[in-house]
Design an enzyme around this catalytic site. Structure first.
Site, PDB file in Angstrom:
ATOM      1  N   HIS A 149       0.702  -1.491   0.050  1.00  0.00           N
ATOM      2  CA  HIS A 149      -0.157   0.126   0.038  1.00  0.00           C
ATOM      3  C   HIS A 149       0.619   1.200  -0.025  1.00  0.00           C
ATOM      4  O   HIS A 149       0.032   2.207  -0.318  1.00  0.00           O
ATOM      5  CB  HIS A 149      -0.765   0.225   1.083  1.00  0.00           C
ATOM      6  CG  HIS A 149      -1.395  -0.969   1.558  1.00  0.00           C
ATOM      7  ND1 HIS A 149      -1.444  -2.282   2.164  1.00  0.00           N
ATOM      8  CD2 HIS A 149      -2.291  -2.089   0.231  1.00  0.00           C
ATOM      9  CE1 HIS A 149      -2.686  -3.546   2.074  1.00  0.00           C
ATOM     10  NE2 HIS A 149      -3.117  -2.687   1.268  1.00  0.00           N
TER      11      HIS A 149
ATOM     12  N   HIS B 245      36.256 -35.787  12.153  1.00  0.00           N
ATOM     13  CA  HIS B 245      35.759 -36.254  10.945  1.00  0.00           C
ATOM     14  C   HIS B 245      36.653 -35.964   9.868  1.00  0.00           C
ATOM     15  O   HIS B 245      36.623 -36.388   8.865  1.00  0.00           O
ATOM     16  CB  HIS B 245      34.446 -35.329  10.595  1.00  0.00           C
ATOM     17  CG  HIS B 245      34.265 -34.205  10.689  1.00  0.00           C
ATOM     18  ND1 HIS B 245      34.935 -32.710  11.270  1.00  0.00           N
ATOM     19  CD2 HIS B 245      33.942 -33.777   9.209  1.00  0.00           C
ATOM     20  CE1 HIS B 245      34.201 -31.687  10.382  1.00  0.00           C
ATOM     21  NE2 HIS B 245      34.123 -31.689   8.943  1.00  0.00           N
TER      22      HIS B 245
ATOM     23  N   HIS C  26      36.815 -36.453   5.596  1.00  0.00           N
ATOM     24  CA  HIS C  26      37.548 -35.179   4.188  1.00  0.00           C
ATOM     25  C   HIS C  26      38.448 -36.250   3.641  1.00  0.00           C
ATOM     26  O   HIS C  26      39.535 -34.953   2.622  1.00  0.00           O
ATOM     27  CB  HIS C  26      37.863 -33.727   4.764  1.00  0.00           C
ATOM     28  CG  HIS C  26      36.597 -32.845   5.367  1.00  0.00           C
ATOM     29  ND1 HIS C  26      34.902 -32.931   4.600  1.00  0.00           N
ATOM     30  CD2 HIS C  26      36.371 -32.305   6.224  1.00  0.00           C
ATOM     31  CE1 HIS C  26      34.911 -31.932   4.677  1.00  0.00           C
ATOM     32  NE2 HIS C  26      35.125 -31.851   6.236  1.00  0.00           N
TER      33      HIS C  26
ATOM     34  N   ASP D 223      30.761 -32.485   3.747  1.00  0.00           N
ATOM     35  CA  ASP D 223      29.892 -32.753   5.142  1.00  0.00           C
ATOM     36  C   ASP D 223      28.464 -32.815   4.657  1.00  0.00           C
ATOM     37  O   ASP D 223      27.848 -33.419   5.309  1.00  0.00           O
ATOM     38  CB  ASP D 223      30.327 -31.593   5.512  1.00  0.00           C
ATOM     39  CG  ASP D 223      31.732 -31.430   6.558  1.00  0.00           C
ATOM     40  OD1 ASP D 223      31.853 -32.426   6.759  1.00  0.00           O
ATOM     41  OD2 ASP D 223      32.546 -29.769   5.827  1.00  0.00           O
TER      42      ASP D 223
ATOM     43  N   ASP E  42      35.037 -30.268  15.628  1.00  0.00           N
ATOM     44  CA  ASP E  42      34.675 -31.383  14.913  1.00  0.00           C
ATOM     45  C   ASP E  42      35.504 -31.832  14.525  1.00  0.00           C
ATOM     46  O   ASP E  42      35.721 -31.069  12.642  1.00  0.00           O
ATOM     47  CB  ASP E  42      33.048 -32.283  14.732  1.00  0.00           C
ATOM     48  CG  ASP E  42      33.507 -33.665  14.217  1.00  0.00           C
ATOM     49  OD1 ASP E  42      34.332 -33.979  14.254  1.00  0.00           O
ATOM     50  OD2 ASP E  42      32.268 -33.900  14.654  1.00  0.00           O
TER      51      ASP E  42
END
Ligand code: UNU
Ligand code: FES
Ligand code: FE
Length: 454
Positions: free
Chosen positions: A103, A207, A212, A360, A204
């Site tokens: 508006h 991992h 990886h 990931d 982490d």
């Protein structure tokens, strides 16, 4: 209310699988975590001039961040006070005002309502413009990183970051020149709970050598030795892990800052050249961490890797989905060519289609959605790695874990998560949290280690 004692067990460092998928828990997080904590909005470098703005979200709330004429920054809820339409649908730009598409109400860069079409003719002067501005949000800057907070009772940003800020200073200001973010953000959708990447980045490193492994072998560099988790690596000497008050945390892999960069000469040289300034400005303790690779999460949902130089916000979109926004961190003083090279490397590693990013993604999605089953969701998750191999350190503030591969900062993250989720207000949080590190007090871990001459 959800039974937080059941959901998060601090002493044994386990969590219910429900925390990643339950709608009720998610709603409570929106109120008690995203409604209360300082959330990353933008870096000053992304909106340098008066009228520069960008839109983002805090939790699921749409927000506009605008540079003011006086150089300060303001943020407002991006929803018209008339019928709620979005006032600004651009991702970023420069504007003197924001005109609602529905508006035509007009809001100034300071969020105030400045014009209402047909105000005299049809409202007959009954609209009080002064009470119809866009609701403002607290904004504070840490070293140019702008954060917003919905809760007037929250501690100032400086205090919220606390010792975590002390560590971040290492590369945010240690060399003198400061850092900036390069945008625009790359944006993607990931079907996972926001806590899965937040906990991954907080601590982490476990991992890294597994998830990886292939990428690290291809990239080479200092981290390649982690691929495959060989038993003869000197894990205790390679780095440390930290957790600080209010759930922030990080891990450092020593001397590995530039490891993921293939064309790394410019970056390596910058680190070498600036290291003495860091030692001089901040002292040896932090200089020792300066050329390390850092994985970090600022509680709750802003994560970054210093070294790999990726900077991310995990914007929650329901319990099972996030929007990932990715920027690149560079030092302001780097030459343009080095900056460009770093942006490229960051895109290749943790950009939307980056190699490590896609490594990931599957795990993040599966950690969230495998917990859906009626029996599965009754189970628990374990974050006990390195438990009791951590404590108050003679040099470093916060709680320090003995190896960068460990879950010390998971414990810090979920300790504060539980506290924020259980508390009625910041008053409550403070009352409990004044003794946040008591569980580790006098456990003598680092003294014993020093005593053994390790
Ligand atoms: O994937 C990560 N979060 C990471 C990668 C952490 C440390 C080094 C490399
Ligand atoms: Fe960690 Fe399976 S080995 S989730
Ligand atoms: Fe990863």
């Amino acid at each position: 209310m959800n039974d937080m004692d059941q959901l998060v067990d601090i002493e044994n460092s386990t969590q219910s699988k429900k925390i990643f998928l339950d709608q009720d828990i998610y709603e409570q997080e929106q109120e008690r975590i995203f409604g209360r904590c300082w959330l990353f909005l933008a870096h000053e470098s992304l909106i340098p001039k008066a009228g520069d703005f960008m839109t983002t979200t805090m939790g699921e709330d749409p927000v506009i961040v605008v540079r003011q004429k006086d150089g300060s920054t303001k943020a407002f809820i991006n929803s018209c006070t008339h019928r709620g339409n979005k006032v600004c649908s651009a991702e970023s730009g420069n504007a003197r005002s924001f005109v609602c598409n529905y508006h035509g109400w007009v809001f100034g860069s300071d969020g105030s309502l400045i014009d209402v079409p047909l105000n005299e003719r049809c409202y007959h002067g009954t609209i009080d413009k002064s009470t119809h501005g866009l609701p403002g949000i607290r904004v504070e800057s840490y070293r140019g990183f702008l954060f917003g907070c919905f809760d007037q009772d929250a501690p100032p940003l400086d205090e919220f970051l606390g010792d975590f800020g002390w560590y971040l200073d290492t590369w945010m200001v240690g060399a003198g020149g400061g850092v900036e973010l390069i945008g625009p953000a790359m944006k993607s959708i990931l079907n996972c709970n926001w806590k899965v990447p937040a906990e991954n980045f907080v601590g982490d490193a476990y991992h890294v050598g597994w998830t990886h492994a292939a990428a690290l072998e291809v990239l080479g560099g200092e981290l390649a030795g982690l691929a495959g988790n060989q038993a003869d690596m000197p894990y205790d000497d390679l780095g440390l892990q930290f957790t600080t008050r209010f759930g922030h945390g990080f891990g450092v892999i020593r001397h590995a800052a530039a490891s993921i960069h293939v064309k790394r000469e410019g970056y390596d040289k910058f680190l070498r050249d600036t290291l003495p300034a860091v030692a001089e400005n901040l002292g040896q303790a932090r200089a020792d961490l300066y050329d390390g690779h850092w994985n970090c999460t600022t509680f709750p949902n802003c994560s970054f890797l210093y070294g790999t130089n990726t900077f991310k916000v995990w914007h929650p979109r329901g319990p099972g989905q996030i929007e990932v926004w990715t920027y690149t961190i560079v030092h302001k003083d780097m030459d343009e060519e080095t900056k460009k090279e770093i942006v490229k490397q960051a895109i290749r590693s943790f950009g939307t289609a980056g190699t490590l990013e896609s490594d990931d993604g599957d795990n993040m999605t599966n950690c969230t959605h495998t917990n859906q089953g009626r029996m599965t969701r009754k189970g628990r998750m374990d974050a006990t790695m390195g438990i009791r191999h951590e404590g108050h350190h003679p040099v470093y503030p916060g709680i320090v874990g003995s190896s960068f591969i460990g879950e010390t900062s998971y414990r810090g993250f979920y300790r504060f998560y539980k506290e924020a989720m259980s508390a009625e207000s910041w008053g409550d949080i403070r009352a409990q949290d004044n003794h946040w590190d008591e569980a580790w007090k006098d456990n003598g871990f680092w003294e014993a280690k020093a005593g053994k001459g390790e």
